[in-house]
Design a protein around this motif. Structure first.
Motif, PDB file in Angstrom:
ATOM      1  N   TRP A  27      17.356  33.772 -28.689  1.00 18.95           N
ATOM      2  CA  TRP A  27      16.848  36.007 -28.583  1.00 18.95           C
ATOM      3  C   TRP A  27      18.286  35.507 -28.011  1.00 18.95           C
ATOM      4  CZ3 TRP A  27      16.702  31.539 -24.649  1.00 18.95           C
ATOM      5  CH2 TRP A  27      16.273  31.683 -23.552  1.00 18.95           C
ATOM      6  N   ILE A  28      18.384  37.052 -28.705  1.00 17.66           N
ATOM      7  CA  ILE A  28      19.873  38.157 -28.026  1.00 17.66           C
ATOM      8  C   ILE A  28      19.907  38.262 -27.354  1.00 17.66           C
ATOM      9  CG2 ILE A  28      21.348  39.403 -28.844  1.00 17.66           C
ATOM     10  CD1 ILE A  28      21.007  39.074 -31.845  1.00 17.66           C
ATOM     11  N   GLY A  29      20.001  38.030 -25.744  1.00 13.90           N
ATOM     12  CA  GLY A  29      19.690  38.582 -24.319  1.00 13.90           C
ATOM     13  C   GLY A  29      21.420  39.919 -23.743  1.00 13.90           C
ATOM     14  N   THR A  30      21.501  40.575 -22.554  1.00 13.05           N
ATOM     15  CA  THR A  30      21.706  40.733 -22.431  1.00 13.05           C
ATOM     16  C   THR A  30      23.275  40.053 -21.964  1.00 13.05           C
ATOM     17  OG1 THR A  30      21.176  40.819 -19.582  1.00 13.05           O
ATOM     18  CG2 THR A  30      20.116  42.874 -20.773  1.00 13.05           C
ATOM     19  N   GLU A  31      23.274  38.891 -22.064  1.00 18.89           N
ATOM     20  CA  GLU A  31      24.118  38.104 -21.593  1.00 18.89           C
ATOM     21  C   GLU A  31      25.086  37.749 -22.643  1.00 18.89           C
ATOM     22  OE1 GLU A  31      20.282  35.739 -22.603  1.00 18.89           O
ATOM     23  OE2 GLU A  31      20.844  36.763 -21.433  1.00 18.89           O
ATOM     24  N   HIS A  32      24.378  37.347 -23.893  1.00 27.75           N
ATOM     25  CA  HIS A  32      24.538  37.557 -25.203  1.00 27.75           C
ATOM     26  C   HIS A  32      25.776  38.860 -25.548  1.00 27.75           C
ATOM     27  CE1 HIS A  32      21.054  35.058 -25.500  1.00 27.75           C
ATOM     28  NE2 HIS A  32      22.531  34.150 -25.767  1.00 27.75           N
ATOM     29  N   LEU A  33      24.959  39.567 -25.370  1.00 35.63           N
ATOM     30  CA  LEU A  33      26.237  41.323 -25.784  1.00 35.63           C
ATOM     31  C   LEU A  33      27.225  41.647 -25.278  1.00 35.63           C
ATOM     32  CD1 LEU A  33      23.317  44.048 -25.731  1.00 35.63           C
ATOM     33  CD2 LEU A  33      24.506  42.828 -27.477  1.00 35.63           C
ATOM     34  N   LEU A  34      26.825  40.580 -23.365  1.00 39.45           N
ATOM     35  CA  LEU A  34      28.295  41.052 -22.612  1.00 39.45           C
ATOM     36  C   LEU A  34      29.402  40.283 -22.822  1.00 39.45           C
ATOM     37  CD1 LEU A  34      28.782  42.261 -20.301  1.00 39.45           C
ATOM     38  CD2 LEU A  34      28.323  40.031 -18.646  1.00 39.45           C
ATOM     39  N   LEU A  35      28.995  38.835 -22.690  1.00 37.29           N
ATOM     40  CA  LEU A  35      30.045  37.494 -23.647  1.00 37.29           C
ATOM     41  C   LEU A  35      30.589  38.210 -24.846  1.00 37.29           C
ATOM     42  CD1 LEU A  35      30.976  35.050 -23.384  1.00 37.29           C
ATOM     43  CD2 LEU A  35      29.204  34.087 -24.543  1.00 37.29           C
ATOM     44  N   PHE A 129      16.423  40.330 -31.447  1.00 39.05           N
ATOM     45  CA  PHE A 129      16.987  40.883 -29.619  1.00 39.05           C
ATOM     46  C   PHE A 129      16.066  41.060 -28.655  1.00 39.05           C
ATOM     47  CE2 PHE A 129      19.987  43.095 -32.635  1.00 39.05           C
ATOM     48  CZ  PHE A 129      21.265  42.133 -31.218  1.00 39.05           C
ATOM     49  N   ALA A 130      16.293  40.500 -27.642  1.00 36.64           N
ATOM     50  CA  ALA A 130      14.824  40.629 -26.676  1.00 36.64           C
ATOM     51  C   ALA A 130      15.059  41.829 -26.648  1.00 36.64           C
ATOM     52  CB  ALA A 130      15.499  39.688 -25.447  1.00 36.64           C
ATOM     53  N   ALA A 131      13.400  42.655 -25.501  1.00 34.36           N
ATOM     54  CA  ALA A 131      13.783  43.390 -25.342  1.00 34.36           C
ATOM     55  C   ALA A 131      14.025  44.241 -24.420  1.00 34.36           C
ATOM     56  CB  ALA A 131      12.181  43.723 -24.508  1.00 34.36           C
ATOM     57  N   ARG A 132      15.280  43.707 -23.405  1.00 33.90           N
ATOM     58  CA  ARG A 132      15.950  43.739 -22.530  1.00 33.90           C
ATOM     59  C   ARG A 132      17.781  44.113 -23.559  1.00 33.90           C
ATOM     60  NH1 ARG A 132      19.154  38.911 -21.080  1.00 33.90           N
ATOM     61  NH2 ARG A 132      17.751  37.075 -21.909  1.00 33.90           N
ATOM     62  N   ALA A 133      17.770  43.611 -24.483  1.00 34.60           N
ATOM     63  CA  ALA A 133      19.071  44.166 -24.967  1.00 34.60           C
ATOM     64  C   ALA A 133      19.068  45.365 -25.712  1.00 34.60           C
ATOM     65  CB  ALA A 133      19.185  42.214 -26.086  1.00 34.60           C
ATOM     66  N   LEU A 162      25.661  46.882 -17.748  1.00 29.73           N
ATOM     67  CA  LEU A 162      25.937  46.542 -15.944  1.00 29.73           C
ATOM     68  C   LEU A 162      24.740  47.346 -15.817  1.00 29.73           C
ATOM     69  CD1 LEU A 162      29.177  47.831 -15.736  1.00 29.73           C
ATOM     70  CD2 LEU A 162      28.189  45.663 -14.968  1.00 29.73           C
ATOM     71  N   ARG A 163      23.566  47.991 -16.043  1.00 27.82           N
ATOM     72  CA  ARG A 163      22.546  48.954 -15.568  1.00 27.82           C
ATOM     73  C   ARG A 163      21.245  48.146 -15.510  1.00 27.82           C
ATOM     74  NH1 ARG A 163      21.517  54.638 -14.534  1.00 27.82           N
ATOM     75  NH2 ARG A 163      24.124  55.317 -15.289  1.00 27.82           N
ATOM     76  N   SER A 164      21.585  46.482 -16.066  1.00 27.38           N
ATOM     77  CA  SER A 164      20.619  46.696 -16.480  1.00 27.38           C
ATOM     78  C   SER A 164      19.643  45.101 -15.571  1.00 27.38           C
ATOM     79  CB  SER A 164      20.758  44.715 -16.987  1.00 27.38           C
ATOM     80  OG  SER A 164      20.887  45.420 -18.118  1.00 27.38           O
ATOM     81  N   GLU A 165      18.818  45.336 -14.769  1.00 32.86           N
ATOM     82  CA  GLU A 165      18.323  44.834 -13.182  1.00 32.86           C
ATOM     83  C   GLU A 165      17.169  43.779 -14.035  1.00 32.86           C
ATOM     84  OE1 GLU A 165      16.536  48.874 -11.569  1.00 32.86           O
ATOM     85  OE2 GLU A 165      18.602  49.123 -11.133  1.00 32.86           O
ATOM     86  N   ASP A 166      17.086  43.230 -14.719  1.00 32.70           N
ATOM     87  CA  ASP A 166      16.187  41.557 -15.178  1.00 32.70           C
ATOM     88  C   ASP A 166      16.392  40.925 -14.220  1.00 32.70           C
ATOM     89  OD1 ASP A 166      17.858  40.113 -17.687  1.00 32.70           O
ATOM     90  OD2 ASP A 166      17.748  42.280 -17.455  1.00 32.70           O
ATOM     91  N   ASN A 167      16.165  39.584 -13.866  1.00 40.06           N
ATOM     92  CA  ASN A 167      16.769  38.502 -13.751  1.00 40.06           C
ATOM     93  C   ASN A 167      17.937  37.716 -14.203  1.00 40.06           C
ATOM     94  OD1 ASN A 167      14.657  39.204 -11.688  1.00 40.06           O
ATOM     95  ND2 ASN A 167      13.285  37.472 -12.486  1.00 40.06           N
ATOM     96  N   ILE A 168      17.815  37.838 -15.616  1.00 32.80           N
ATOM     97  CA  ILE A 168      18.820  36.489 -15.796  1.00 32.80           C
ATOM     98  C   ILE A 168      19.785  37.100 -15.868  1.00 32.80           C
ATOM     99  CG2 ILE A 168      19.611  35.952 -18.064  1.00 32.80           C
ATOM    100  CD1 ILE A 168      17.105  35.321 -19.359  1.00 32.80           C
ATOM    101  N   SER A 169      20.214  38.729 -16.138  1.00 31.89           N
ATOM    102  CA  SER A 169      21.465  39.981 -15.346  1.00 31.89           C
ATOM    103  C   SER A 169      21.501  39.719 -14.807  1.00 31.89           C
ATOM    104  CB  SER A 169      20.850  41.654 -15.849  1.00 31.89           C
ATOM    105  OG  SER A 169      20.685  41.097 -18.060  1.00 31.89           O
ATOM    106  N   LEU A 170      20.716  40.181 -14.249  1.00 38.37           N
ATOM    107  CA  LEU A 170      21.387  39.400 -12.408  1.00 38.37           C
ATOM    108  C   LEU A 170      21.900  38.431 -11.560  1.00 38.37           C
ATOM    109  CD1 LEU A 170      18.606  42.273 -10.812  1.00 38.37           C
ATOM    110  CD2 LEU A 170      20.210  42.591 -11.138  1.00 38.37           C
TER     111      LEU A 170
END
Length: 195
Positions: A27-35, A129-133, A162-170
């Motif tokens: 999946w593509i998550g918030t972590e991949h967008l930040l990277l 894309f994951a829902a969080r992304a 930076l607004r993400s509050e899911d466990n992976i982002s945190l």
């Protein structure tokens, strides 16, 4: 919405898939967008992160620490544990490759195609894309609208992450040693300065 993205922001979205692929994620998550945003260190948002000491290497290590790759090979400890059970991992691999061809035990999800800027024959695969992304992409639009900016840039994507509050982002923020609210204010300051 994608037509409102700057060239650099579009590249972040495309690179996020490359990052997910390279880490073996499905999946593509918030972590991949930040990277992926860190590949544009001169852009507001990414420049803020770089100034705080976050690099692509440190972010990739943090992502790998939070979400291990799905395609990682078994290590020596795993092989030893299997040997204790009477399973010789190398013999299994060898027999599988004799019967089904080289790389038979490798992930079947990758397919030959044209990798972005990598030439013919590069292994690539579509990663959803994951829902969080997806939420980050919508949040980036909201950030641009709230600031009355004409387009969506790298900074807006970083603000969305930076607004993400899911466990992976945190967990990622914690590994990087950043407090999202504080970094958000620094990004907004950089945007005001750039305007």
């Amino acid at each position: 919405m994608f037509e409102r993205f700057s060239k650099e922001a579009r590249d972040v979205v495309i690179r996020a898939q490359d990052e997910a692929n390279s880490l073996g994620h499905d999946w593509i998550g918030t972590e991949h967008l930040l990277l992926a945003a860190l590949h544009h260190p001169e852009q507001p948002g990414a420049a803020t992160l770089v100034r705080l000491g976050i690099s692509t290497a440190s972010c990739r290590a943090a992502v790998a620490g939070v979400v291990p790759g799905a395609q990682e090979d078994l290590g020596p400890e795993d092989a030893e544990a299997l040997r204790a059970l009477g399973i010789d991992l190398e013999a299994v691999r060898r027999r599988a490759e004799e019967s089904f061809g080289e790389g038979a035990l490798d992930s079947g999800r990758a397919k030959r195609g044209r990798g972005r800027g990598k030439g013919e024959g590069t292994l690539t695969r579509h990663v959803p894309f994951a829902a969080r992304a997806k939420k980050v992409l919508k949040q980036a639009l909201r950030e641009a609208v709230a600031r009355k900016d004409r387009g969506i840039g790298v900074a807006h994507l970083v603000l969305g992450v930076l607004r993400s509050e899911d466990n992976i982002s945190l967990a990622l923020f914690a590994r990087l040693g950043i407090e999202p609210g504080m970094v958000r204010e620094l990004v907004l300051d950089d945007l005001r300065t750039a305007a």
